[in-house]
Write an enzyme that holds these catalytic residues in place. Structure first.
Site, mmCIF file in Angstrom:
data_model
loop_
_atom_site.group_PDB
_atom_site.id
_atom_site.type_symbol
_atom_site.label_atom_id
_atom_site.label_comp_id
_atom_site.label_asym_id
_atom_site.label_seq_id
_atom_site.Cartn_x
_atom_site.Cartn_y
_atom_site.Cartn_z
ATOM 1 N N HIS A 123 32.479 29.021 41.910
ATOM 2 C CA HIS A 123 31.326 28.977 41.016
ATOM 3 C C HIS A 123 31.716 28.667 39.565
ATOM 4 O O HIS A 123 30.861 28.336 38.751
ATOM 5 C CB HIS A 123 30.517 30.279 41.103
ATOM 6 C CG HIS A 123 31.125 31.457 40.394
ATOM 7 N ND1 HIS A 123 31.823 32.449 41.048
ATOM 8 C CD2 HIS A 123 31.135 31.812 39.073
ATOM 9 C CE1 HIS A 123 32.222 33.357 40.176
ATOM 10 N NE2 HIS A 123 31.814 32.994 38.969
ATOM 11 N N ASP B 65 33.892 31.368 47.872
ATOM 12 C CA ASP B 65 33.920 31.281 46.411
ATOM 13 C C ASP B 65 35.345 31.124 45.883
ATOM 14 O O ASP B 65 35.766 31.831 44.959
ATOM 15 C CB ASP B 65 33.254 32.499 45.773
ATOM 16 C CG ASP B 65 32.817 32.220 44.322
ATOM 17 O OD1 ASP B 65 33.010 31.072 43.862
ATOM 18 O OD2 ASP B 65 32.309 33.149 43.672
ATOM 19 N N GLY C 182 33.499 34.977 32.166
ATOM 20 C CA GLY C 182 34.762 34.387 31.756
ATOM 21 C C GLY C 182 35.938 34.934 32.531
ATOM 22 O O GLY C 182 36.993 34.303 32.626
ATOM 23 N N ASN C 183 35.785 36.148 33.125
ATOM 24 C CA ASN C 183 36.841 36.719 33.964
ATOM 25 C C ASN C 183 36.891 36.097 35.351
ATOM 26 O O ASN C 183 37.904 36.195 36.054
ATOM 27 C CB ASN C 183 36.644 38.233 34.136
ATOM 28 C CG ASN C 183 37.225 39.039 32.998
ATOM 29 O OD1 ASN C 183 36.501 39.735 32.298
ATOM 30 N ND2 ASN C 183 38.539 38.959 32.809
ATOM 31 N N SER C 184 35.786 35.466 35.781
ATOM 32 C CA SER C 184 35.691 34.953 37.145
ATOM 33 C C SER C 184 36.850 34.015 37.467
ATOM 34 O O SER C 184 37.164 33.102 36.692
ATOM 35 C CB SER C 184 34.376 34.207 37.348
ATOM 36 O OG SER C 184 33.285 35.080 37.277
#
Length: 335
Positions: free
Chosen positions: A169, A199, A269-271
């Site tokens: 994503h 994902d 932003g950590n994804s």
């Protein structure tokens, strides 16, 4: 006269019934510990035994460290069949409280626990270090910020040839992809493969343009082994909000077949960033976070096994594909 006697008898029966079956007290137990960094850590899936009078109950805490039971008023003994472990210590409880009223809250904390030091096994003492400063210095150059048309996330190198894992994503269907290693090194990236259902996505960059980059150690599970256990400490390095390479720590709440739940603080932003175990091995990709109303939320991490399948299937394809150029990625300057 008969009516009077009937009323008296009815009153006596009601009084006897009330004394024989007193109103139960709704007991809410919360198990919460404070770690060495003064962070509050709810203890999930922890068994607590309660005994009040002739009634006993055994409850297990939820993700927020709470559990409830209905008990008669009076003297109540609260104990833990097994200890909770945190920061090299074991915490166990055997306390007595007085129950009264309709509801009562009871906290099991560092202050009312019996505390014992735990000795780390000699074989793992060297790698299972609590020195997060050393871990951060060693692993920060394995992490990059992944930029796309829709925003940014985090990724990490999985080999010395420029392959990077992140969340699908984060890249979505973007025609523009780049990775930012630090404030002066930003290069274009190419999407090699993606699995929207799991994902996960695999990118490729010209690693020669990033001389200080290094691959992250990946955890590969043996037969019947899980990458981490409930209660273990984990940490991530990522690019939350407008920041770069920020370390965040937490405790594992639950290990599921495809995901790991923890109380680590995940922000936009950590994804796609790496979730490390105490030995500094990647055990998953930080994917989503939820906010708690009265305390820390819960974060979800895709287990590294889900991403390794994509990596192994496409490694040969990536090897045969020339990496994108090492020049600075155009267009999207860093905010």
């Amino acid at each position: 006269m008969k009516r009077y006697l009937s009323l008296v008898l009815l009153g006596l029966v009601s009084a006897w019934a009330t004394s024989a079956h007193p109103t139960l007290v709704k007991v809410r137990v919360r198990v919460i510990l404070v770690d060495q960094d003064l962070n509050q850590k709810p203890v999930p899936f922890f068994v607590v035994s309660l005994k009040s009078g002739a009634k006993a109950a055994e409850v297990k805490t939820n993700l927020d460290g709470t559990a409830e039971a209905q008990l008669p008023p009076g003297r109540c003994t609260i104990s833990s069949p097994k200890p909770a472990e945190l920061s090299g210590k074991r915490f166990s409880w055997n306390i007595q409280v007085s129950l009264s009223g309709g509801e009562q809250n009871i906290d099991l904390t560092n202050d009312n626990a019996k505390v014992e030091e735990t000795a780390a096994p000699a074989s793992s003492a060297k790698v299972a270090t609590n020195d997060l400063t050393g871990q951060f210095k060693r692993l920060k150059n394995t992490v990059v910020t992944v930029r796309s048309e829709s925003g940014h996330g985090t990724g990490f190198f999985v080999d010395g040839k420029g392959l990077i894992l992140t969340n699908q994503h984060v890249v979505a269907n973007s025609e523009y992809l780049a990775v930012q290693f630090d404030r002066t090194h930003k290069i274009v990236a190419k999407l090699i493969a993606a699995d929207p259902q799991k994902d996960v996505a695999l990118l490729s960059v010209n690693i020669a343009a990033l001389p200080n980059a290094s691959p992250a150690p990946l955890y590969r599970a043996g037969a019947g082994r899980t990458p981490v256990q409930e209660g273990e400490r984990v940490f991530t390095i990522g690019s939350p909000l407008s920041l770069d390479k920020i370390i965040t720590t937490g405790i594992v709440s639950k290990v599921e077949p495809h995901t790991i739940m923890s109380d680590i603080n995940i922000n936009p932003g950590n994804s796609g960033g790496p979730l490390f175990n105490g030995a500094g091995q990647v055990i998953g990709l930080t994917t989503f976070g939820t906010r708690g109303v009265d305390g820390p939320g819960v974060s979800g991490t895709v287990r590294i096994e889900e991403a390794l399948a994509l990596l192994d299937q496409n490694r040969a394809r990536a090897t045969g594909t020339p990496p994108p150029g090492g020049e600075a990625a155009p267009g999207r300057a860093r905010a």
